[in-house]
Write an enzyme that holds these catalytic residues in place. Structure first.
Site, PDB file in Angstrom:
ATOM      1  N   GLU A 177      -2.280   2.348   8.849  1.00 38.51           N
ATOM      2  CA  GLU A 177      -2.314   0.882   8.953  1.00 38.51           C
ATOM      3  C   GLU A 177      -2.310   0.407  10.409  1.00 38.51           C
ATOM      4  O   GLU A 177      -1.253   0.253  11.017  1.00 38.51           O
ATOM      5  CB  GLU A 177      -1.116   0.263   8.214  1.00 38.51           C
ATOM      6  CG  GLU A 177      -1.123  -1.268   8.294  1.00 38.51           C
ATOM      7  CD  GLU A 177       0.043  -1.952   7.579  1.00 38.51           C
ATOM      8  OE1 GLU A 177       0.977  -1.259   7.145  1.00 38.51           O
ATOM      9  OE2 GLU A 177       0.010  -3.177   7.474  1.00 38.51           O
ATOM     10  N   LYS A 219      -5.494   1.012   5.770  1.00 41.15           N
ATOM     11  CA  LYS A 219      -4.965  -0.330   5.474  1.00 41.15           C
ATOM     12  C   LYS A 219      -5.216  -1.221   6.684  1.00 41.15           C
ATOM     13  O   LYS A 219      -4.387  -1.303   7.594  1.00 41.15           O
ATOM     14  CB  LYS A 219      -3.469  -0.233   5.146  1.00 41.15           C
ATOM     15  CG  LYS A 219      -2.800  -1.576   4.898  1.00 41.15           C
ATOM     16  CD  LYS A 219      -1.482  -1.406   4.169  1.00 41.15           C
ATOM     17  CE  LYS A 219      -0.744  -2.726   4.074  1.00 41.15           C
ATOM     18  NZ  LYS A 219       0.336  -2.703   3.096  1.00 41.15           N
TER      19      LYS A 219
HETATM   20  P1  13P Z   1       1.539  -8.150   4.310  1.00 42.16           P
HETATM   21  O1  13P Z   1       0.529  -8.115   3.202  1.00 42.16           O
HETATM   22  O2  13P Z   1       2.631  -9.168   4.099  1.00 42.16           O
HETATM   23  O3  13P Z   1       0.902  -8.206   5.660  1.00 42.16           O
HETATM   24  O4  13P Z   1       2.334  -6.785   4.243  1.00 42.16           O
HETATM   25  C1  13P Z   1       1.639  -5.613   4.054  1.00 42.16           C
HETATM   26  C2  13P Z   1       2.319  -4.512   4.743  1.00 42.16           C
HETATM   27  O5  13P Z   1       2.632  -3.501   4.147  1.00 42.16           O
HETATM   28  C3  13P Z   1       2.584  -4.643   6.185  1.00 42.16           C
HETATM   29  O6  13P Z   1       2.935  -3.408   6.721  1.00 42.16           O
END
Ligand code: 13P
Length: 339
Positions: A177, A219
């Site tokens: 991510e 992500k």
């Molecule tokens: P949000 O969808 O609130 O951005 O959170 C997703 C997430 O896992 C952030 O690390």
């Protein structure tokens, strides 16, 4: 490393019509969420809230997996069933957030580096025993005057790659991510430029670290106008710029893409995802891994009150269903009032 198992888990996480619930808020972050409903954050109130989400039967068809926090992975339903076992039994893959947060990057004011690599091999072995099949590590890139620097982008990409290698060694699917924040006055084009640079660095570090792309899930942020930008791009522009950027940077071998919501409203996050699919076939499964955008309505409907437990579940199921439809391009804004 068992690539067949990693690939099977990753495919289950991005299965058709379904997406991931990010319920891995740290104790500090969940306290902020509970402050909005004037609820004290205790181990039991956090457990009750997570149970409300996980056991919402009408949502389960649309939730492929759940990202848990360390405390939550060790908690159980009221009936005494550990959350990872409950989720697995109901067809949802349990996962775990393993990073220890973004800390100031020394020498680079305004930039951060995500920590948590020390001891990660041992933590992953324990998490696997507790039932986790995938993990998450979030790197944070802020856009501002003179930032991000290439140094900060590369340092964070290297952290993601080293984390992903340790996960795959332990037969745990890494969610990679790299989040470009939507805070600031920058426009869509600037977000696109930075997201391109970040993904370019991330995939070059993943290649260097010998990551099996078939056994990971990306992500990313959507390509979106900064939240203080005077001209907000239309939903169609966001969908087009996001798909264009991902096609340029993400190899087709990646098992799937599951977006973060990053502060978008629940309806915008749903609409943007649906429009990406409406624009034509994509080379990878593309779905959601939302935290705030999936939970916001449910949190407000529940309001921390036992009498509203079922109401919270209904609100969660509605949002999960709409996102499930968006993940195949079948969402229409008119469904907001009907569903
Ligand atoms: P949000 O969808 O609130 O951005 O959170 C997703 C997430 O896992 C952030 O690390």
């Amino acid at each position: 490393m068992n690539i067949a198992e990693l690939n099977a888990t990753a495919q289950a996480m991005v299965a058709k019509n379904r997406g991931i619930l990010a319920a891995d808020e740290s104790s500090g972050t969940i306290k902020k969420r509970f402050d909005s409903i004037k609820l004290q954050s205790t181990e039991e109130s956090r457990r009750t809230y997570r149970e409300m989400l996980f056991t919402a039967a009408a949502a389960q068809a649309y939730i492929s997996g759940v990202i848990l926090y360390d405390e939550t992975l060790r908690q159980s339903t009221r009936a005494g069933e550990p959350f990872p076992a409950y989720l697995t039994k109901h067809g949802m893959v349990p996962g775990i957030k393993v990073d220890l947060g973004a800390k100031p990057l020394a020498g680079f004011p305004g930039e951060t580096m995500t920590e948590g690599l020390d001891g990660l091999r041992e933590r992953l072995a324990e998490y696997r025993k507790l039932g986790a099949k995938f993990a998450k590590w979030r790197a944070v890139i802020d856009i501002g005057s003179g930032i991000p620097t290439q140094y900060a982008i590369d340092a964070n990409a290297e952290g993601l790659a080293r984390y992903a290698a340790l996960c795959q060694e332990a037969d745990i699917v890494p969610i990679v991510e790299p989040e470009v924040l939507m805070d600031g006055a920058h426009d869509l084009a600037r977000c696109e430029e930075v997201t391109n640079a970040v993904l370019d660095s991330v995939f070059s570090h993943l290649f260097a670290a010998r990551i099996a792309l078939e056994g990971m899930v990306l992500k990313p942020n959507m390509v979106i106008s900064g939240n203080e930008c005077p001209r907000q791009a239309s939903p169609e522009e966001v969908a087009r710029a996001t798909v264009r950027t991902l096609k340029r940077q993400v190899p087709a071998a990646v098992a799937g893409i599951a977006f973060l919501s990053g502060g978008q409203s629940p309806t915008n996050a749903t609409l943007h995802l649906s429009l990406m699919h409406a624009s034509g076939p994509l080379p990878w499964p593309v779905t959601f891994s939302y935290g705030r955008a999936l939970q916001e309505d449910a949190l407000q409907a529940w309001a921390g009150q036992e009498a509203k437990f079922a109401g919270g579940q209904q609100a969660f199921a509605k949002r999960a269903k709409l996102n499930g439809m968006a993940s195949v391009g079948a969402y229409q804004a008119s469904m907001e009032s009907a569903a």
